[in-house]
Enzyme design. Structure first.
Site, PDB file in Angstrom:
ATOM      1  N   GLU A 105      63.044  48.465  43.917  1.00 52.93           N
ATOM      2  CA  GLU A 105      62.653  49.792  44.427  1.00 52.93           C
ATOM      3  C   GLU A 105      62.152  50.710  43.313  1.00 52.93           C
ATOM      4  OE1 GLU A 105      64.729  51.701  47.592  1.00 52.93           O
ATOM      5  OE2 GLU A 105      65.770  49.851  48.154  1.00 52.93           O
ATOM      6  N   THR A 128      55.871  45.083  48.643  1.00 52.36           N
ATOM      7  CA  THR A 128      55.505  44.341  47.432  1.00 52.36           C
ATOM      8  C   THR A 128      54.728  43.070  47.757  1.00 52.36           C
ATOM      9  OG1 THR A 128      57.453  45.172  46.298  1.00 52.36           O
ATOM     10  CG2 THR A 128      56.435  43.217  45.372  1.00 52.36           C
ATOM     11  N   THR A 179      60.879  50.041  39.035  1.00 52.17           N
ATOM     12  CA  THR A 179      61.508  49.742  37.755  1.00 52.17           C
ATOM     13  C   THR A 179      61.941  51.018  37.041  1.00 52.17           C
ATOM     14  OG1 THR A 179      59.398  49.854  36.576  1.00 52.17           O
ATOM     15  CG2 THR A 179      60.020  47.709  37.494  1.00 52.17           C
ATOM     16  N   SER A 180      62.740  50.849  36.002  1.00 53.42           N
ATOM     17  CA  SER A 180      63.155  52.012  35.203  1.00 53.42           C
ATOM     18  C   SER A 180      61.936  52.737  34.643  1.00 53.42           C
ATOM     19  CB  SER A 180      64.072  51.566  34.056  1.00 53.42           C
ATOM     20  OG  SER A 180      65.317  51.125  34.547  1.00 53.42           O
ATOM     21  N   GLU A 181      60.926  51.975  34.285  1.00 49.05           N
ATOM     22  CA  GLU A 181      59.708  52.586  33.736  1.00 49.05           C
ATOM     23  C   GLU A 181      58.986  53.441  34.778  1.00 49.05           C
ATOM     24  OE1 GLU A 181      61.190  49.510  31.280  1.00 49.05           O
ATOM     25  OE2 GLU A 181      60.588  49.376  33.393  1.00 49.05           O
ATOM     26  N   ILE A 186      60.984  40.075  49.326  1.00 50.46           N
ATOM     27  CA  ILE A 186      61.383  40.838  50.504  1.00 50.46           C
ATOM     28  C   ILE A 186      62.809  40.493  50.903  1.00 50.46           C
ATOM     29  CG2 ILE A 186      60.817  41.448  52.872  1.00 50.46           C
ATOM     30  CD1 ILE A 186      58.688  42.195  50.721  1.00 50.46           C
ATOM     31  N   GLY A 232      85.629  35.297  25.937  1.00 49.71           N
ATOM     32  CA  GLY A 232      85.166  34.003  26.432  1.00 49.71           C
ATOM     33  C   GLY A 232      85.332  33.859  27.931  1.00 49.71           C
ATOM     34  N   ASN A 284      50.768  40.005  43.530  1.00 49.62           N
ATOM     35  CA  ASN A 284      49.972  40.559  42.430  1.00 49.62           C
ATOM     36  C   ASN A 284      50.005  42.085  42.368  1.00 49.62           C
ATOM     37  OD1 ASN A 284      48.959  38.011  41.434  1.00 49.62           O
ATOM     38  ND2 ASN A 284      47.687  37.939  43.281  1.00 49.62           N
ATOM     39  N   ILE A 344      84.594  42.655  26.869  1.00 47.10           N
ATOM     40  CA  ILE A 344      86.037  42.893  26.885  1.00 47.10           C
ATOM     41  C   ILE A 344      86.790  41.648  27.368  1.00 47.10           C
ATOM     42  CG2 ILE A 344      87.861  44.203  28.065  1.00 47.10           C
ATOM     43  CD1 ILE A 344      85.949  46.644  27.916  1.00 47.10           C
TER      44      ILE A 344
END
Length: 379
Positions: A363, A126, A365-367, A157, A340, A129, A337
């Protein structure tokens, strides 16, 4: 696929629980608050064989498969997801890349140190940009005699500053050419290679995330992994296995959050009875348990297929997609659950919640996982 835990899995799970109770739980709050990367813990994990789970015994590893690997990551992540993440990144990415694609000489040189935990590994793909658009990376490697000269920067990294050795993907061809990138092994201490800014993160704070910066960094040609131009193709194959490890990480987080919420729901009394008696709470727990079971089946199915040498491009993406989304939902419900108290650091729910979100991003994205899955089913 065997659905009953093997003797190896049972042994690994108990070993991790014992280690975590002694060496992780007493310090995890401080590590999280201060963003301290506990390198000594990973050296100890190496002594237990958990830094080279998939590495053959001939290179000093444990020689286990992905099913055992998933078990180890999940159990670690139930205790502290930060430690699970770093252990997974070391095994799947840096060590995994060398194991899958390096020469015998390179394996003999680096795998024993990585598998023993003497060295911690990093993996650089990665860039600032180019997140999902890795093919347009700007870090370059130019041949100069018997060395390649690297210039550029990588970010987000894991172990980018503390790692002893990194596998780095750099561009040796044209921008956008999937066969124009090459993988290099770069040791810490190589002139021109340094760690950059450390990220101040929402979660996974004990797992180090930094930049790696290369300024006229000379890397010998013998440190090229495989063929020149094959780096990006190698990286995609490494990520197939890496996504199973993130699914395992997600599974561990979800299980940890669920178990904490379940116990609390039995102990917390309102209106003269435990809140687990209330349908609003019991239904949440039922949904959480069901989704965790489904995520577990997807994850172990991908691991089993990987152990059999099958292509897991689709299955690892499905496991990573579903398990990561489940761990976010389960962690969110755990906070609810706890009420507070779930919003305070005195209880474990808030940390699982903060740590969970990384799993839908790291690693791939979901997309991106949906894109991978869609391409396989639309062929």
């Amino acid at each position: 696929m065997e659905l009953v835990a093997t003797e190896n899995q049972t042994m690994i799970a108990q070993m991790v629980r014992d280690f975590g109770a002694a060496h992780i739980k007493p310090n995890m709050r401080e590590w999280d608050d201060t963003q301290h990367f506990p390198a000594e813990v990973f050296h100890q994990l190496g002594e237990l064989g958990l830094m080279g789970v998939l590495v053959p015994t001939e290179y000093g590893g444990s020689g286990f498969g992905y099913v055992e690997y998933v078990t180890a990551i999940a159990e670690l992540s139930k205790i502290d997801p930060s430690i699970g993440l770093s252990m997974a990144a070391h095994n799947s990415l840096c060590t995994g890349h060398i194991l899958q694609h390096a020469s015998e000489e390179q394996k003999a040189k680096y795998l024993p140190r990585l598998a023993s935990g003497e060295w911690i590994g990093a993996w650089g793909l990665t860039e600032p940009n180019t997140g999902s658009d890795a093919g347009n990376m700007r870090t370059t490697a130019v041949l100069d005699g018997d060395h390649y000269v690297l210039n550029g920067a990588k970010n987000f990294i894991t172990h980018g500053k503390s790692g002893h050795v990194a596998v780095v993907i750099a561009r040796t061809g044209e921008v956008g050419d999937s066969h124009g990138m090459t993988a290099f092994i770069v040791e810490r201490g190589t002139p021109g290679f340094e760690g950059g800014r450390k990220e101040d993160k929402l979660g996974m704070r004990a797992s180090e995330t930094t930049e790696m910066i290369f300024t006229d960094c000379r890397v010998p040609v013998e440190n090229v992994i495989g063929k020149v131009g094959d780096g990006f193709v190698q990286a995609l194959k490494v990520l197939d296995g890496g996504r199973i490890s993130i699914a395992a990480l997600s599974l561990g987080i979800a299980q940890g959050a669920f178990e904490a919420a379940l116990q609390y729901s039995k102990e917390r009394h309102q209106f003269n009875q435990p809140i687990s008696n209330f349908q609003g709470i019991s239904f949440k727990l039922a949904d959480m348990a069901t989704e965790i079971e489904a995520a577990s089946l997807l994850t172990y199915r991908a691991a089993d297929m990987k152990d059999q040498g099958q292509n897991v491009n689709r299955e690892s993406a499905m496991a990573k997609l579903y398990a990561s989304e489940v761990c976010v939902r389960v962690s969110n419900e755990a906070v609810q659950i706890f009420g507070g108290y779930g919003y305070t650091k005195d209880y474990p729910a808030e940390k699982f919640y903060r740590d969970s979100k990384l799993c839908t991003i790291g690693e791939g994205t979901s997309e991106i996982q949906k894109l991978v899955i869609a391409r396989t089913i639309l062929k």
